[in-house]
Design a protein around this motif. Sequence first.
Motif, PDB file in Angstrom:
ATOM      1  N   TYR A   1       9.370   3.963   1.781  1.00 11.79           N
ATOM      2  CA  TYR A   1       8.272   2.907   2.639  1.00 11.79           C
ATOM      3  C   TYR A   1       7.611   2.086   2.767  1.00 11.79           C
ATOM      4  CZ  TYR A   1       8.860   8.236   5.028  1.00 11.79           C
ATOM      5  OH  TYR A   1       8.921   8.932   5.968  1.00 11.79           O
ATOM      6  N   SER A   2       7.406   1.078   1.738  1.00 11.82           N
ATOM      7  CA  SER A   2       6.648   0.216   1.457  1.00 11.82           C
ATOM      8  C   SER A   2       7.483  -1.280   1.595  1.00 11.82           C
ATOM      9  CB  SER A   2       6.298   0.276  -0.320  1.00 11.82           C
ATOM     10  OG  SER A   2       7.784  -0.067  -0.794  1.00 11.82           O
ATOM     11  N   LEU A   3       9.305  -1.061   1.982  1.00  7.99           N
ATOM     12  CA  LEU A   3       9.838  -1.452   1.776  1.00  7.99           C
ATOM     13  C   LEU A   3       9.679  -1.900   3.869  1.00  7.99           C
ATOM     14  CD1 LEU A   3      12.946  -1.726  -0.699  1.00  7.99           C
ATOM     15  CD2 LEU A   3      10.544  -3.705  -0.061  1.00  7.99           C
ATOM     16  N   ARG A   4       9.918  -0.748   4.392  1.00  7.59           N
ATOM     17  CA  ARG A   4      10.338  -0.289   5.943  1.00  7.59           C
ATOM     18  C   ARG A   4       9.087  -0.626   6.954  1.00  7.59           C
ATOM     19  NH1 ARG A   4      15.238  -2.002   7.345  1.00  7.59           N
ATOM     20  NH2 ARG A   4      14.864  -0.437   9.051  1.00  7.59           N
ATOM     21  N   ASN A   5       7.410  -0.666   6.178  1.00 10.48           N
ATOM     22  CA  ASN A   5       6.526   0.092   6.919  1.00 10.48           C
ATOM     23  C   ASN A   5       5.824  -1.694   6.232  1.00 10.48           C
ATOM     24  OD1 ASN A   5       3.369   0.633   7.184  1.00 10.48           O
ATOM     25  ND2 ASN A   5       5.443   2.643   7.598  1.00 10.48           N
ATOM     26  N   LYS A   6       5.699  -2.192   7.343  1.00 12.68           N
ATOM     27  CA  LYS A   6       4.465  -2.960   7.635  1.00 12.68           C
ATOM     28  C   LYS A   6       2.994  -2.823   7.252  1.00 12.68           C
ATOM     29  CE  LYS A   6       3.042  -7.431   9.725  1.00 12.68           C
ATOM     30  NZ  LYS A   6       2.938  -8.312  12.108  1.00 12.68           N
ATOM     31  N   GLU A   7       2.456  -1.927   7.516  1.00 15.04           N
ATOM     32  CA  GLU A   7       1.192  -1.036   7.111  1.00 15.04           C
ATOM     33  C   GLU A   7       1.128  -1.264   5.945  1.00 15.04           C
ATOM     34  OE1 GLU A   7       3.380  -0.709   9.845  1.00 15.04           O
ATOM     35  OE2 GLU A   7       1.693  -0.619  11.388  1.00 15.04           O
ATOM     36  N   VAL A   8       1.950  -0.335   5.237  1.00 16.99           N
ATOM     37  CA  VAL A   8       1.788   0.045   3.251  1.00 16.99           C
ATOM     38  C   VAL A   8       1.849  -0.985   3.250  1.00 16.99           C
ATOM     39  CG1 VAL A   8       3.174   0.789   1.968  1.00 16.99           C
ATOM     40  CG2 VAL A   8       2.824   1.977   4.650  1.00 16.99           C
ATOM     41  N   LYS A   9       2.870  -1.899   3.093  1.00 19.90           N
ATOM     42  CA  LYS A   9       3.326  -4.246   2.843  1.00 19.90           C
ATOM     43  C   LYS A   9       1.768  -3.990   2.340  1.00 19.90           C
ATOM     44  CE  LYS A   9       7.105  -5.059   4.729  1.00 19.90           C
ATOM     45  NZ  LYS A   9       7.828  -5.649   4.843  1.00 19.90           N
ATOM     46  N   VAL A  10       0.983  -4.135   3.916  1.00 22.28           N
ATOM     47  CA  VAL A  10       0.186  -5.126   3.801  1.00 22.28           C
ATOM     48  C   VAL A  10      -1.073  -4.508   3.400  1.00 22.28           C
ATOM     49  CG1 VAL A  10      -1.827  -5.774   5.595  1.00 22.28           C
ATOM     50  CG2 VAL A  10       0.331  -6.210   6.130  1.00 22.28           C
ATOM     51  N   SER A  11      -0.948  -3.587   2.959  1.00 26.18           N
ATOM     52  CA  SER A  11      -2.131  -2.150   2.392  1.00 26.18           C
ATOM     53  C   SER A  11      -2.158  -2.275   0.610  1.00 26.18           C
ATOM     54  CB  SER A  11      -2.294  -0.938   2.632  1.00 26.18           C
ATOM     55  OG  SER A  11      -2.514   0.640   2.449  1.00 26.18           O
ATOM     56  N   LEU A  12      -0.727  -2.487   0.661  1.00 26.20           N
ATOM     57  CA  LEU A  12      -0.205  -2.638  -0.988  1.00 26.20           C
ATOM     58  C   LEU A  12      -0.638  -4.213  -0.946  1.00 26.20           C
ATOM     59  CD1 LEU A  12       3.475  -0.336  -1.694  1.00 26.20           C
ATOM     60  CD2 LEU A  12       0.951  -0.666  -2.380  1.00 26.20           C
ATOM     61  N   GLY A  13      -0.628  -5.066  -0.919  1.00 28.42           N
ATOM     62  CA  GLY A  13      -0.564  -6.437  -1.186  1.00 28.42           C
ATOM     63  C   GLY A  13      -2.325  -6.643  -0.993  1.00 28.42           C
ATOM     64  N   LYS A  14      -2.433  -5.881  -0.591  1.00 23.83           N
ATOM     65  CA  LYS A  14      -4.445  -6.026  -0.474  1.00 23.83           C
ATOM     66  C   LYS A  14      -4.550  -5.415  -1.940  1.00 23.83           C
ATOM     67  CE  LYS A  14      -5.396  -4.478   3.543  1.00 23.83           C
ATOM     68  NZ  LYS A  14      -6.175  -4.180   4.801  1.00 23.83           N
ATOM     69  N   LEU A  15      -4.461  -5.155  -2.303  1.00 22.26           N
ATOM     70  CA  LEU A  15      -4.844  -3.596  -3.229  1.00 22.26           C
ATOM     71  C   LEU A  15      -4.813  -4.755  -4.971  1.00 22.26           C
ATOM     72  CD1 LEU A  15      -6.122  -1.466  -5.114  1.00 22.26           C
ATOM     73  CD2 LEU A  15      -3.235  -0.776  -5.441  1.00 22.26           C
ATOM     74  N   PHE A  16      -3.020  -5.282  -4.730  1.00 23.77           N
ATOM     75  CA  PHE A  16      -2.671  -6.221  -6.023  1.00 23.77           C
ATOM     76  C   PHE A  16      -3.681  -6.825  -5.893  1.00 23.77           C
ATOM     77  CE2 PHE A  16       1.329  -3.635  -5.130  1.00 23.77           C
ATOM     78  CZ  PHE A  16       1.314  -2.895  -6.760  1.00 23.77           C
ATOM     79  N   ARG A  17      -3.720  -7.817  -4.720  1.00 27.23           N
ATOM     80  CA  ARG A  17      -4.960  -8.785  -4.603  1.00 27.23           C
ATOM     81  C   ARG A  17      -6.374  -8.783  -5.750  1.00 27.23           C
ATOM     82  NH1 ARG A  17      -1.704 -10.231   0.583  1.00 27.23           N
ATOM     83  NH2 ARG A  17      -3.924  -9.222   0.879  1.00 27.23           N
ATOM     84  N   ARG A  18      -6.874  -7.615  -5.258  1.00 26.54           N
ATOM     85  CA  ARG A  18      -8.343  -7.082  -5.341  1.00 26.54           C
ATOM     86  C   ARG A  18      -7.744  -6.470  -7.120  1.00 26.54           C
ATOM     87  NH1 ARG A  18      -8.245  -3.528  -1.109  1.00 26.54           N
ATOM     88  NH2 ARG A  18      -8.133  -1.806  -2.417  1.00 26.54           N
TER      89      ARG A  18
END
Length: 311
Positions: free
Chosen positions: A290-307
């Motif tokens: 789901y994280s690799l195939r879903n753009k919204e999840v990837k964006v949300s995870l990216g924001k989380l790791f940046r924070r």
Amino acid sequence: MVKENHTTFSGFILLGYSELLDLQGLLFALFLSIYIGIIIGNGLIIYVTLTDPALDNPMYFFLKSLSFLEICYTTVTIPKIMANLVVENQTISFIGCAVQIFFMLLLGGTECLLLAAMAYDRYVAICHPLYYKAIMNRQLCLGLLSLSLILNIPMHAGQLYLLFTLPFCDSHEINNLFCDIPPLLELACTDTYINQVIIFAAALFLLIIPFSLILVSYLKIISAILKISSVDGRKKVFSTCSSHLTVVCLFYGSATIVYLSPRSKESVEINKLCSLFYIIVVPMFNPIIYSLRNKEVKVSLGKLFRRKMVL
């Protein structure tokens, strides 16, 4: 008969991979790594879908529910599997075996129906986008999740009662990594025709019918996707649906082999391997898919790791 089962023996022996004595430590490390990965991966999916307002819609409500089920599902079996790899006494009590089977079937059956609900959600979103919010409201989503759980409780309670009122033979060795109905039936000293019929009926309700509904939903979805003129639009929709379809094929395929294929000496090891798919492999790959195939999840995870990196 119930009294006889409780008084004549105290439990079962889970053979697992006891023949691989030299690899017990390696197997323990492998299962521990997988279990930690399942907890972290699915935990991240739950966290981002709860905290990111962009993921506040029915699709991600079902996704976080699925991730929660995966964590609970694996917790029922993997800790006991790991414990049996490091101790000489690979037994499980009569009550412990019954509890493990009940919750494994309850959570697994709920996941079967939840995956069908997720397919219906995608069908409404793609084929009837103007009515999506009206149809897939919070009440319906909660109702589908609750119904998936409620329908499974009496079904598996009945299966469990019929199973543990059987007279078991002298051998209490279960040739599996965990307690499950098919290997336990092999230890019964009486005809198990009724139990086999119940297994088939449960599989029909939880595997065949939901999978058929999922296929119908995706046939309609594919037809709608082909009508989208934009190439990027088709790719986005297909990417979202392919994640769910991959999980469906892995979960339903392995469960169907274990519960509906004829039992034989040759199939025991195959069924043992297939059971690892719906117990371990699917929960492990669910967040990855789901994280690799879903753009919204990837964006949300990216924001989380940046924070987290900023902090």
